[in-house]
Scaffold this active site. Sequence first.
Site, mmCIF file in Angstrom:
data_model
loop_
_atom_site.group_PDB
_atom_site.id
_atom_site.type_symbol
_atom_site.label_atom_id
_atom_site.label_comp_id
_atom_site.label_asym_id
_atom_site.label_seq_id
_atom_site.Cartn_x
_atom_site.Cartn_y
_atom_site.Cartn_z
ATOM 1 N N THR A 273 -32.816 -26.889 51.273
ATOM 2 C CA THR A 273 -32.346 -25.503 51.158
ATOM 3 C C THR A 273 -31.710 -25.257 49.797
ATOM 4 O OG1 THR A 273 -31.836 -25.576 53.537
ATOM 5 C CG2 THR A 273 -30.939 -23.742 52.308
ATOM 6 N N ASP B 14 -18.071 -27.263 46.319
ATOM 7 C CA ASP B 14 -18.426 -26.747 44.992
ATOM 8 C C ASP B 14 -17.950 -25.310 44.779
ATOM 9 O OD1 ASP B 14 -20.288 -25.856 46.838
ATOM 10 O OD2 ASP B 14 -21.941 -25.806 45.406
ATOM 11 N N THR C 178 -33.049 -18.297 54.743
ATOM 12 C CA THR C 178 -31.823 -19.015 54.391
ATOM 13 C C THR C 178 -32.013 -19.743 53.059
ATOM 14 O OG1 THR C 178 -31.200 -19.296 56.688
ATOM 15 C CG2 THR C 178 -30.290 -20.870 55.131
ATOM 16 N N ASP D 213 -15.204 -24.362 49.555
ATOM 17 C CA ASP D 213 -15.868 -25.623 49.918
ATOM 18 C C ASP D 213 -15.948 -26.579 48.727
ATOM 19 O OD1 ASP D 213 -17.819 -24.334 48.416
ATOM 20 O OD2 ASP D 213 -19.467 -25.154 49.596
ATOM 21 N N LYS E 239 -23.669 -17.853 45.280
ATOM 22 C CA LYS E 239 -22.575 -17.319 46.073
ATOM 23 C C LYS E 239 -21.268 -17.783 45.440
ATOM 24 C CE LYS E 239 -23.207 -20.879 49.639
ATOM 25 N NZ LYS E 239 -24.574 -21.383 49.466
ATOM 26 N N GLU F 140 -24.205 -14.567 53.686
ATOM 27 C CA GLU F 140 -24.802 -15.428 54.693
ATOM 28 C C GLU F 140 -23.775 -15.798 55.741
ATOM 29 O OE1 GLU F 140 -27.995 -18.181 52.798
ATOM 30 O OE2 GLU F 140 -26.053 -18.629 51.950
ATOM 31 N N GLU F 141 -24.289 -16.129 56.908
ATOM 32 C CA GLU F 141 -23.422 -16.577 58.000
ATOM 33 C C GLU F 141 -22.716 -17.885 57.667
ATOM 34 O OE1 GLU F 141 -24.436 -19.606 59.433
ATOM 35 O OE2 GLU F 141 -26.192 -19.509 58.126
ATOM 36 N N SER F 142 -23.271 -18.661 56.736
ATOM 37 C CA SER F 142 -22.738 -19.990 56.425
ATOM 38 C C SER F 142 -21.580 -19.906 55.423
ATOM 39 C CB SER F 142 -23.850 -20.892 55.904
ATOM 40 O OG SER F 142 -24.472 -20.299 54.774
ATOM 41 N N LYS G 153 -29.117 -30.063 41.627
ATOM 42 C CA LYS G 153 -29.871 -28.809 41.749
ATOM 43 C C LYS G 153 -30.117 -28.263 40.361
ATOM 44 C CE LYS G 153 -27.583 -25.166 43.152
ATOM 45 N NZ LYS G 153 -26.949 -24.077 43.901
ATOM 46 N N ASP H 173 -18.465 -22.489 46.242
ATOM 47 C CA ASP H 173 -19.284 -21.274 46.385
ATOM 48 C C ASP H 173 -19.162 -20.651 47.773
ATOM 49 O OD1 ASP H 173 -20.747 -23.202 47.702
ATOM 50 O OD2 ASP H 173 -22.637 -22.811 46.640
ATOM 51 N N ARG H 174 -18.580 -21.376 48.722
ATOM 52 C CA ARG H 174 -18.368 -20.800 50.053
ATOM 53 C C ARG H 174 -16.912 -20.363 50.208
ATOM 54 N NH1 ARG H 174 -21.584 -24.077 54.646
ATOM 55 N NH2 ARG H 174 -23.528 -24.405 53.508
ATOM 56 N N SER I 101 -22.397 -29.715 47.886
ATOM 57 C CA SER I 101 -21.718 -28.561 48.465
ATOM 58 C C SER I 101 -20.697 -28.930 49.525
ATOM 59 C CB SER I 101 -22.766 -27.602 49.011
ATOM 60 O OG SER I 101 -22.155 -26.413 49.400
ATOM 61 N N HIS I 102 -20.931 -28.458 50.740
ATOM 62 C CA HIS I 102 -19.966 -28.636 51.827
ATOM 63 C C HIS I 102 -20.099 -30.000 52.496
ATOM 64 C CE1 HIS I 102 -23.780 -27.328 53.321
ATOM 65 N NE2 HIS I 102 -23.476 -27.820 54.498
ATOM 66 N N ARG J 109 -30.371 -33.422 48.248
ATOM 67 C CA ARG J 109 -29.113 -33.972 48.784
ATOM 68 C C ARG J 109 -29.411 -35.239 49.553
ATOM 69 N NH1 ARG J 109 -25.921 -28.525 50.742
ATOM 70 N NH2 ARG J 109 -26.119 -27.533 48.714
HETATM 71 C C1 G16 Z 1 -26.959 -23.788 51.075
HETATM 72 C C2 G16 Z 1 -27.759 -22.546 50.814
HETATM 73 C C3 G16 Z 1 -27.380 -21.467 51.779
HETATM 74 C C4 G16 Z 1 -27.494 -21.948 53.193
HETATM 75 C C5 G16 Z 1 -26.726 -23.234 53.380
HETATM 76 C C6 G16 Z 1 -26.986 -23.891 54.722
HETATM 77 O O1 G16 Z 1 -25.611 -23.566 50.809
HETATM 78 O O2 G16 Z 1 -27.613 -22.060 49.515
HETATM 79 O O3 G16 Z 1 -28.224 -20.385 51.570
HETATM 80 O O4 G16 Z 1 -27.031 -20.970 54.076
HETATM 81 O O5 G16 Z 1 -27.103 -24.177 52.415
HETATM 82 O O6 G16 Z 1 -28.335 -24.219 54.793
HETATM 83 P P1 G16 Z 1 -28.919 -25.016 56.024
HETATM 84 O O7 G16 Z 1 -28.698 -24.112 57.220
HETATM 85 O O8 G16 Z 1 -30.363 -25.209 55.685
HETATM 86 O O9 G16 Z 1 -28.134 -26.289 56.174
HETATM 87 P P2 G16 Z 1 -24.694 -24.683 50.163
HETATM 88 O O10 G16 Z 1 -23.311 -24.090 50.159
HETATM 89 O O11 G16 Z 1 -24.808 -25.892 51.059
HETATM 90 O O12 G16 Z 1 -25.263 -24.919 48.811
#
Ligand code: G16
Length: 543
Positions: free
Chosen positions: A18, A279, A344, A277, A376, A363-365, A126, A281-282, A113-114, A22
């Site tokens: 996504t 990095d 997503t 989070d 983000k 996004e919901e995340s 990335k 961005d959340r 990220s998270h 990772r």
């Molecule tokens: C990334 C993507 C987001 C996504 C999230 C979760 O965020 O940029 O668009 O919502 O992963 O993705 P998944 O549901 O496939 O685990 P981040 O903050 O992890 O870079």
Amino acid sequence: MTIRNIATQPIPGQKPGTSGLRKKVTAFMQPGYLENFVQSIFDSLEGSAGQTLVLGGDGRFYNRAAVQTILKMAAANGFGKVLVGRGGLFSTPAISCVIRKTGAFGGIVLSASHNPGGADGDFGIKYNIANGGPAPEKVTDAIYTRTGTITAYRISDAPDVDLDAPGTHTIENMTVEVVDPVADYAELMQRLFDFDAIRALFARGFTMRFDAMSAIGGPYAKAIIEGMLGAPAGTVVNGEPLEDFGGHHPDPNPVNAADLIGCMSGAAAPDFGAASDGDADRNMIVGRDFCVAPSDSLAVLAANATLAPGYRDGLAGIARSMPTSTAADRVAAGLGIRCYETPTGWKFFGNLLDAGMATLCGEESYGTGSNHIREKDGLWAVLFWLNILAATGKPVEAIVREHWARFGRNYYSRHDYEAIDSAAADALVTHLRAQLPSLPGQRLDDYMVETADDFSYTDPVDGSESQKQGVRIVFAEGSRIVFRLSGTGTEGATLRVYLERYEADSSKHDISTQTALAGLIAVAGRVADIAVRTGRNAPTVVT
Ligand code: G16
């Protein structure tokens, strides 16, 4: 200094998910693993000779070593200049900001990220393109293809650069500039939001707790919230980025940021709480005894956008990922603008933002952002909320409740089943897909199925298509269940079940979320046969 060609062989599985590649840190530390992927990025770029790259990461374990390797490879591959954050650090939004501001060719973000950090945790890499956003699928596909045919990588044998010494260094013919990772980003935030009004809010005694979860958000939050906006020292907690995030799971949701949630309850609770989070961005937004769901946060920001100087002229459009609740759609309808529904992955917002079709995205995340950069942006969302709180003088809960009263409430929850068997997860999705043709018109308990499909997306700007982006079952009256497998996990598979129910009647806005969704949760479990196929009786994480 000599540039060396090192023979290598393809390493299976270097497929970006996504958001980039990772894997466990231990996978990245295998000989040639990072080098193969970085060379595959460089081999996939056209016209990078002599150009500028921006580089940095969230400071997790292996960040510094990876930065040194990438600098030497960038020099060997003909880049003219690399801007690297002091200490090898940059938040994801700040890299996007600096790429755009300096007109760089692109950037490399080192982050998972998270996902947890430390020697046993995860690492990630990335590539971001010249608009500052994550590379689109055609680029990540080309990188992945290259990882399958690579035979050598190029690297300079120059000594390490002192990443803690700001200023100019040289590797081969390439300049390395070690820069302040915060300055450009802070300057951008100052232009978007009413810093005078927020400063006055803090001066009146408004209290806040920002939990940076020992990740990269800390230095940015301290510089801006405590430094520029005058919040008292100590407002930012867990503000030092640590290689293992101090043991935190830097995923700002009520489960992983339980400490913050605890502090937001009781008589001594601050007026406002927020977290970011790994990095940065959340974001998570919390009021006193009140968590704001990310989908609601997007809708509230959109409805109140003109209170912030950067959005005073209104929004061109809103974009949300498909599983994100439709709360933002209702605001867009009220404003007479379009709401776009994308797969997503933040990369899918890039074209809409570049084309001026969307201004805010979410996004919901726990991700929210806008056209100010192409990632983000956690702190941006927090500052946006502060701007709204300063302009209205109302508490967080009142703002959200008034929003629900006006637009209705979208009860929303995500249930994650983490680290399940990959084959079982694939079989579950196959089982769901097989039912799609027969579901419309069926009554499942109290819910009548209107449509059922596997989401596919055609980008309205470049016509590119993305298939199989999540199974969705849409019921009458705005309820939905969405199933998808995560593309960011590093262990087995993670099933995400997204549940949403719309309630227009404000006398029914006080039900607890899981109770309001209980009927849909039962339907989801049965349709997907979750307990039998995953071997789990309950989700690992409920947000
Ligand atoms: C990334 C993507 C987001 C996504 C999230 C979760 O965020 O940029 O668009 O919502 O992963 O993705 P998944 O549901 O496939 O685990 P981040 O903050 O992890 O870079």
